[in-house]
Write a protein that holds these residues in place. Sequence first.
Motif, PDB file in Angstrom:
ATOM      1  N   GLU A  56     -19.417 -19.580 -63.561  1.00 18.34           N
ATOM      2  CA  GLU A  56     -20.315 -19.173 -62.474  1.00 18.34           C
ATOM      3  C   GLU A  56     -19.764 -17.961 -61.730  1.00 18.34           C
ATOM      4  OE1 GLU A  56     -21.400 -22.162 -59.693  1.00 18.34           O
ATOM      5  OE2 GLU A  56     -22.163 -23.545 -61.211  1.00 18.34           O
ATOM      6  N   ASN A  57     -18.469 -17.962 -61.469  1.00 20.66           N
ATOM      7  CA  ASN A  57     -17.863 -16.849 -60.739  1.00 20.66           C
ATOM      8  C   ASN A  57     -17.916 -15.553 -61.543  1.00 20.66           C
ATOM      9  OD1 ASN A  57     -17.265 -18.630 -58.674  1.00 20.66           O
ATOM     10  ND2 ASN A  57     -15.142 -18.935 -59.288  1.00 20.66           N
ATOM     11  N   VAL A  58     -17.755 -15.673 -62.852  1.00 21.60           N
ATOM     12  CA  VAL A  58     -17.837 -14.490 -63.714  1.00 21.60           C
ATOM     13  C   VAL A  58     -19.248 -13.909 -63.677  1.00 21.60           C
ATOM     14  CG1 VAL A  58     -17.700 -13.683 -66.099  1.00 21.60           C
ATOM     15  CG2 VAL A  58     -15.933 -15.208 -65.200  1.00 21.60           C
ATOM     16  N   LEU A  59     -20.255 -14.775 -63.805  1.00 22.45           N
ATOM     17  CA  LEU A  59     -21.635 -14.279 -63.744  1.00 22.45           C
ATOM     18  C   LEU A  59     -21.957 -13.731 -62.361  1.00 22.45           C
ATOM     19  CD1 LEU A  59     -24.387 -13.819 -64.969  1.00 22.45           C
ATOM     20  CD2 LEU A  59     -24.960 -16.225 -64.506  1.00 22.45           C
ATOM     21  N   ALA A  60     -21.435 -14.362 -61.310  1.00 23.19           N
ATOM     22  CA  ALA A  60     -21.665 -13.859 -59.953  1.00 23.19           C
ATOM     23  C   ALA A  60     -21.114 -12.445 -59.796  1.00 23.19           C
ATOM     24  CB  ALA A  60     -21.031 -14.803 -58.924  1.00 23.19           C
ATOM     25  N   PHE A  61     -19.932 -12.197 -60.391  1.00 20.51           N
ATOM     26  CA  PHE A  61     -19.372 -10.840 -60.332  1.00 20.51           C
ATOM     27  C   PHE A  61     -20.343  -9.843 -60.945  1.00 20.51           C
ATOM     28  CE2 PHE A  61     -17.289  -7.367 -62.561  1.00 20.51           C
ATOM     29  CZ  PHE A  61     -16.575  -6.773 -61.538  1.00 20.51           C
ATOM     30  N   TRP A  62     -20.906 -10.200 -62.082  1.00 19.75           N
ATOM     31  CA  TRP A  62     -21.841  -9.288 -62.750  1.00 19.75           C
ATOM     32  C   TRP A  62     -23.084  -9.040 -61.889  1.00 19.75           C
ATOM     33  CZ3 TRP A  62     -21.669  -5.997 -66.676  1.00 19.75           C
ATOM     34  CH2 TRP A  62     -22.860  -5.490 -67.176  1.00 19.75           C
ATOM     35  N   LEU A  63     -23.659 -10.104 -61.374  1.00 17.33           N
ATOM     36  CA  LEU A  63     -24.878  -9.967 -60.584  1.00 17.33           C
ATOM     37  C   LEU A  63     -24.629  -9.175 -59.303  1.00 17.33           C
ATOM     38  CD1 LEU A  63     -26.293 -13.587 -61.004  1.00 17.33           C
ATOM     39  CD2 LEU A  63     -27.113 -11.504 -62.132  1.00 17.33           C
ATOM     40  N   ALA A  64     -23.408  -9.213 -58.793  1.00 16.65           N
ATOM     41  CA  ALA A  64     -23.083  -8.496 -57.559  1.00 16.65           C
ATOM     42  C   ALA A  64     -22.694  -7.048 -57.807  1.00 16.65           C
ATOM     43  CB  ALA A  64     -21.953  -9.212 -56.822  1.00 16.65           C
ATOM     44  N   ASN A  65     -22.306  -6.713 -59.044  1.00 13.17           N
ATOM     45  CA  ASN A  65     -21.719  -5.391 -59.280  1.00 13.17           C
ATOM     46  C   ASN A  65     -22.392  -4.551 -60.357  1.00 13.17           C
ATOM     47  OD1 ASN A  65     -18.960  -5.283 -57.651  1.00 13.17           O
ATOM     48  ND2 ASN A  65     -19.152  -7.364 -58.494  1.00 13.17           N
ATOM     49  N   LEU A 110     -27.106 -21.470 -64.572  1.00 13.70           N
ATOM     50  CA  LEU A 110     -26.108 -21.255 -65.626  1.00 13.70           C
ATOM     51  C   LEU A 110     -25.560 -22.592 -66.101  1.00 13.70           C
ATOM     52  CD1 LEU A 110     -24.074 -19.440 -67.255  1.00 13.70           C
ATOM     53  CD2 LEU A 110     -22.581 -19.592 -65.253  1.00 13.70           C
ATOM     54  N   ALA A 111     -25.414 -22.733 -67.412  1.00 12.82           N
ATOM     55  CA  ALA A 111     -24.723 -23.889 -67.997  1.00 12.82           C
ATOM     56  C   ALA A 111     -23.789 -23.373 -69.076  1.00 12.82           C
ATOM     57  CB  ALA A 111     -25.718 -24.883 -68.589  1.00 12.82           C
ATOM     58  N   CYS A 112     -22.583 -23.907 -69.097  1.00  9.05           N
ATOM     59  CA  CYS A 112     -21.592 -23.513 -70.110  1.00  9.05           C
ATOM     60  C   CYS A 112     -20.884 -24.785 -70.571  1.00  9.05           C
ATOM     61  CB  CYS A 112     -20.602 -22.511 -69.519  1.00  9.05           C
ATOM     62  SG  CYS A 112     -19.472 -21.817 -70.730  1.00  9.05           S
ATOM     63  N   LYS A 113     -21.221 -25.260 -71.780  1.00 10.25           N
ATOM     64  CA  LYS A 113     -20.772 -26.579 -72.214  1.00 10.25           C
ATOM     65  C   LYS A 113     -20.288 -26.546 -73.662  1.00 10.25           C
ATOM     66  CE  LYS A 113     -21.221 -29.681 -69.842  1.00 10.25           C
ATOM     67  NZ  LYS A 113     -20.372 -30.217 -68.762  1.00 10.25           N
ATOM     68  N   ALA A 115     -18.250 -10.572 -71.182  1.00  9.88           N
ATOM     69  CA  ALA A 115     -19.120 -10.243 -72.310  1.00  9.88           C
ATOM     70  C   ALA A 115     -19.712 -11.492 -72.953  1.00  9.88           C
ATOM     71  CB  ALA A 115     -18.353  -9.430 -73.348  1.00  9.88           C
ATOM     72  N   SER A 116     -18.941 -12.580 -72.988  1.00  5.34           N
ATOM     73  CA  SER A 116     -19.460 -13.823 -73.556  1.00  5.34           C
ATOM     74  C   SER A 116     -20.600 -14.377 -72.720  1.00  5.34           C
ATOM     75  CB  SER A 116     -18.347 -14.866 -73.672  1.00  5.34           C
ATOM     76  OG  SER A 116     -17.414 -14.492 -74.653  1.00  5.34           O
ATOM     77  N   ILE A 117     -20.459 -14.321 -71.401  1.00  2.00           N
ATOM     78  CA  ILE A 117     -21.550 -14.768 -70.533  1.00  2.00           C
ATOM     79  C   ILE A 117     -22.788 -13.906 -70.760  1.00  2.00           C
ATOM     80  CG2 ILE A 117     -22.307 -14.976 -68.134  1.00  2.00           C
ATOM     81  CD1 ILE A 117     -20.397 -17.169 -68.925  1.00  2.00           C
ATOM     82  N   LEU A 118     -22.590 -12.619 -71.001  1.00  2.00           N
ATOM     83  CA  LEU A 118     -23.723 -11.704 -71.148  1.00  2.00           C
ATOM     84  C   LEU A 118     -24.368 -11.779 -72.526  1.00  2.00           C
ATOM     85  CD1 LEU A 118     -22.248  -8.493 -69.443  1.00  2.00           C
ATOM     86  CD2 LEU A 118     -23.774 -10.206 -68.434  1.00  2.00           C
ATOM     87  N   ARG A 128     -25.983 -17.654 -53.670  1.00  4.66           N
ATOM     88  CA  ARG A 128     -25.580 -18.551 -54.748  1.00  4.66           C
ATOM     89  C   ARG A 128     -25.168 -19.900 -54.172  1.00  4.66           C
ATOM     90  NH1 ARG A 128     -19.490 -17.158 -56.801  1.00  4.66           N
ATOM     91  NH2 ARG A 128     -20.032 -18.968 -58.074  1.00  4.66           N
ATOM     92  N   ASN A 129     -25.160 -20.911 -55.045  1.00  2.00           N
ATOM     93  CA  ASN A 129     -24.727 -22.264 -54.691  1.00  2.00           C
ATOM     94  C   ASN A 129     -25.407 -22.756 -53.408  1.00  2.00           C
ATOM     95  OD1 ASN A 129     -21.500 -21.170 -55.758  1.00  2.00           O
ATOM     96  ND2 ASN A 129     -22.915 -22.421 -56.941  1.00  2.00           N
TER      97      ASN A 129
END
Length: 268
Positions: free
Chosen positions: A75-84, A123-126, A21-24, A93-94
């Motif tokens: 990145e893996n969390v966002l990838a899960f969302w984009l895939a599902n 994606l950037a998370c800093k 949810a934070s990524i979204l 990706r990558n």
Amino acid sequence: MNFALDALWWRLTNPQVRDLASILFAPPLWQTGCELPVRDLVGEHGFRYLIDLNDNPDFRLPEDCAHPLLGKYAENVLAFWLANAPHCRLLTRNVQLFNQQNQSIGELDFIAEIHGRLYHIELACKYFSATDGQPENMVGLNHSDTLLNKISKLNQQLNTHLPSEWQTAQRVSVVRGMAFSHSGSLQIGDVFAPNTWVGRLISDWEDDDFQEKYWYRLPKNGLLSPARVSGSLKMTAADVGNDDGLVAELALRPDGYWHEIQRFMLRK
């Protein structure tokens, strides 16, 4: 930023779904001018899908989503969302990119379809801090990691020449994270988003007010979403210590859990 005021964090209880949810939904840390709108990323049915994941007692992210580096985990969390997610399709990706001399010039994070439209997503998370809250002074816990350098690098990634099959992709960013200052406020201007998440920067626990509160030292991969922990995990300031890191101030809520209401960066 008082995370506990947002009803979303009262509703979501699964720690991994809270990270998702934070990524979204979290606001961007800085403005790139090509942000992927939340309404597109979440989609018409995405919120219902998120709630269904949370309410499924057996839901866990795939094991390969775990990663010791926060950026890779995000990145893996966002990838899960984009895939599902029902309105998304992750194509790749990558992807390593090379120049005409076959030298690596970086990689792109994601190529995905959202509502049938092709996107190149970076994606950037800093997490950065500066005593005065000025963008040019913002550094990470690793002092060689600076906000302005990251902004420059992300801009380069967003303007990378794409392989021919993806030339029509719309280039967008998903920028998440937090900024910290001594006062807990920022100099909002051309860099920081107006509603970005903000915390306080401190160097020790000398303030007597800190001694009367409860805290939780956030693990390296526990930074994405506001903390929600059981009473057995709450700490005093003495328990937390003065080592560099991120710490959540906690408050007990009616669900019996201790929720993050403010975040601090400890940095000497």
